[in-house]
Design a protein around this motif. Structure first.
Motif, PDB file in Angstrom:
ATOM      1  N   PHE A 173       0.777  -1.177  -0.017  1.00  0.00           N
ATOM      2  CA  PHE A 173      -0.170  -0.121  -0.102  1.00  0.00           C
ATOM      3  C   PHE A 173       0.831   1.398  -0.040  1.00  0.00           C
ATOM      4  O   PHE A 173       0.405   2.299   0.333  1.00  0.00           O
ATOM      5  N   VAL A 176      -0.654   4.838  -1.195  1.00  0.00           N
ATOM      6  CA  VAL A 176      -1.960   4.814  -1.118  1.00  0.00           C
ATOM      7  C   VAL A 176      -2.715   5.871   0.013  1.00  0.00           C
ATOM      8  O   VAL A 176      -1.848   5.421   1.200  1.00  0.00           O
ATOM      9  N   THR A 177      -3.384   6.695  -0.209  1.00  0.00           N
ATOM     10  CA  THR A 177      -3.795   7.304   0.897  1.00  0.00           C
ATOM     11  C   THR A 177      -5.541   7.313   0.972  1.00  0.00           C
ATOM     12  O   THR A 177      -6.056   7.452   2.217  1.00  0.00           O
ATOM     13  N   GLU A 178      -6.021   6.749   0.088  1.00  0.00           N
ATOM     14  CA  GLU A 178      -7.579   6.825   0.059  1.00  0.00           C
ATOM     15  C   GLU A 178      -7.883   5.129  -0.554  1.00  0.00           C
ATOM     16  O   GLU A 178      -7.337   4.695  -1.238  1.00  0.00           O
ATOM     17  N   ALA A 179      -9.185   4.812  -0.086  1.00  0.00           N
ATOM     18  CA  ALA A 179      -9.535   3.274  -0.597  1.00  0.00           C
ATOM     19  C   ALA A 179     -11.082   3.377  -0.584  1.00  0.00           C
ATOM     20  O   ALA A 179     -11.978   4.067   0.090  1.00  0.00           O
ATOM     21  N   ASN A 390     -11.786  -1.968   5.280  1.00  0.00           N
ATOM     22  CA  ASN A 390     -11.219  -0.542   5.366  1.00  0.00           C
ATOM     23  C   ASN A 390     -10.692  -0.287   6.824  1.00  0.00           C
ATOM     24  O   ASN A 390      -9.906   0.588   7.002  1.00  0.00           O
ATOM     25  N   LEU A 393      -7.024  -1.096   6.596  1.00  0.00           N
ATOM     26  CA  LEU A 393      -6.334  -0.104   5.873  1.00  0.00           C
ATOM     27  C   LEU A 393      -5.978   1.218   6.641  1.00  0.00           C
ATOM     28  O   LEU A 393      -4.944   1.828   6.658  1.00  0.00           O
ATOM     29  N   SER A 394      -6.920   1.451   7.450  1.00  0.00           N
ATOM     30  CA  SER A 394      -6.870   2.645   8.372  1.00  0.00           C
ATOM     31  C   SER A 394      -5.565   2.606   9.176  1.00  0.00           C
ATOM     32  O   SER A 394      -5.305   3.601   9.796  1.00  0.00           O
ATOM     33  N   ILE A 398      -4.751   5.026   5.877  1.00  0.00           N
ATOM     34  CA  ILE A 398      -5.524   5.185   4.614  1.00  0.00           C
ATOM     35  C   ILE A 398      -7.096   5.473   4.889  1.00  0.00           C
ATOM     36  O   ILE A 398      -7.599   4.523   5.932  1.00  0.00           O
ATOM     37  N   THR A 399      -7.595   6.591   4.490  1.00  0.00           N
ATOM     38  CA  THR A 399      -9.054   6.878   4.635  1.00  0.00           C
ATOM     39  C   THR A 399      -9.952   6.084   3.494  1.00  0.00           C
ATOM     40  O   THR A 399      -9.811   6.171   2.465  1.00  0.00           O
TER      41      THR A 399
END
Length: 444
Positions: A173, A176-179, A390, A393-394, A398-399
């Motif tokens: 990731f 990566v900043t958003e998902a 999510n 990933l947070s 990652i938002t």
């Protein structure tokens, strides 16, 4: 001008039904105890669909058969922050005797594809695959660097899937900043003064998760002898106290945004009382929304004793707790207090609550992709009462949002499809959702 003998590229919406059906026919049931078939067969299917259009993905396994697929796509503007698009390949089990159809048959009936995973979430997996295959065939790049992931084990908390990948391969990731992932971007049909109007609900928040085990301790003995330290009774009393507890109602930002939006569209006000009239307008989404008005706790499993005439020394229960953003400690402290002095509370799995902003470029891109496909609709935020990958990933900053777009019939019990009997997804909704997702990935 296209030569007469040249074939037009296959539109993603023209193969999504095939892909979704083939995925449903792969039994990837997750029983939560390691006894299921695992995700390997579904992962190999995904790898094959990608390889057919020249894309090489990576396979990660936390344990044999617990398979996650990762694909990296270069974006049209690599200078922009990266996006993750993720789904999960596992499904909850299905008891075929309870269904009208074979839960792994992917039968088409009444305009829907029926089967376990139809909405949770092999429909989104299929939309992702169809969009990616279209990009590969046409040489199209997504708007930004995109990491596409098909996770294992979401239905058991992601221990062998998203959490394992985040812990052991966070480099997947990088950038990566958003998902985006499941359970958002679906429509409800609202009664408005000017007639029925669709509203699409984008998931901007999700409740936290605490799977707890209650273990009551007591004095073993003969079933014919009075016993004032019966572990079964102590456990039952603890469960009764927990079930009777009135959790206070509170509107977090995403819930308030949804209720305000629905109230404005329908003309139905809401105030200090339970917003029952407003919730009634939400149709198949009502259950998800009702579950986000307060913390919830539900008993799900019981175990005690080994013989009819023996009072056991201990008894256990599993409870599923969901807490609003900012309310984790309040929930855990309250459950411990209600359990009482003779009942031990053990944490089996704990995962965070999430709340993301209802603004910014990504949110605007999701809104516009929906409105290009359905210009007369409205788009509103909402909080999911369940959870998604999510959460894992947070932990990497990652938002995450829920955006698996579907246009649904107003009378479909959408919430009942999740983990329920006769799960199904409308074919027309799936095709439109694929168009929306493809458009979004190209423009976000």
């Amino acid at each position: 001008m296209t030569p007469p003998d040249a074939k037009a590229p296959i539109a993603p919406e023209d193969e999504v039904v095939r892909i979704c059906s083939e995925l449903i026919r792969i039994d990837s049931s997750n029983y939560g105890d390691g006894s299921g078939p695992g995700e390997r067969a579904a992962a190999e299917y995904v790898l094959g669909e990608l390889a057919e259009v020249g894309l090489e993905a990576e396979l990660f396994e936390s344990e044999p058969g617990r398979s996650t697929v990762v694909l990296r796509l270069e974006g049209a503007d690599p200078a922009r922050p990266g996006l993750a698009v993720h789904g999960h390949l596992d499904v909850v089990p299905a008891n075929a005797a309870d269904w009208q159809v074979d839960p792994f048959g992917a039968e088409q009936r009444d305009g829907c594809i029926w089967g376990r995973g139809a909405v949770d979430m092999k429909d989104m997996d299929a939309m992702m695959l169809a969009a990616i295959r279209h990009f590969a065939r046409t040489g199209t790049k997504p708007a930004r660097d995109t990491t596409v992931v098909f996770f294992a084990d979401e239905e058991a908390g992601g221990v062998h899937g998203s959490h394992w990948l985040v812990d052991h391969h966070p480099e997947v990731f990088d950038g990566v900043t958003e998902a985006i992932s499941e359970v958002g971007g679906f429509s409800v049909t609202l009664p408005t003064p000017s007639g029925p109007r669709r509203a699409y609900l984008l998931q901007t928040a999700e409740k936290g998760l605490a799977w707890l085990r209650l273990r009551a301790h007591g004095r073993a003995g003969h079933g014919s002898v009075p016993n004032d330290a019966n572990a079964v009774v102590r456990l039952a009393e603890a469960l009764a106290r927990i079930a009777a507890h009135a959790w206070p109602r509170e509107y977090v930002a995403s819930v308030r945004g949804l209720l305000d939006g629905v109230s404005e569209l329908t003309g139905i006000p809401y105030g200090a009382d339970e917003p029952s009239d407003l919730l009634a307008t939400l149709g198949g989404a009502r259950g998800f929304v009702q579950g986000t008005l307060r913390n919830t706790v539900n008993a799900t499993m019981l175990e005690a004793g080994y013989k009819h005439n023996v009072i056991p020394q201990s008894a256990t229960a599993a409870i599923d707790c969901r807490f609003l953003p900012g309310h984790q400690e309040e929930l855990l402290d309250t459950v411990r207090e209600l359990a009482g002095e003779f009942v031990e509370v053990e944490t089996v799995h704990l995962d965070v609550a999430l709340e993301a902003p209802w603004d910014g470029d990504l949110v605007e891109s999701m809104k516009q992709a929906l409105l290009r496909a359905d210009p007369e609709a409205a788009v509103l935020p909402y909080c999911l009462s369940g959870g998604t990958d999510n959460k894992a990933l947070s932990l990497l900053g990652i938002t995450g949002y829920g955006f698996a777009p579907l246009r649904l019939p107003g009378d479909l019990d959408f919430v009942g499809m999740f983990h329920g009997v006769d799960e199904r997804v409308p074919v027309d909704g799936l095709r439109l959702g694929t168009q929306v997702l493809t458009d979004f990935l190209r423009t976000c």
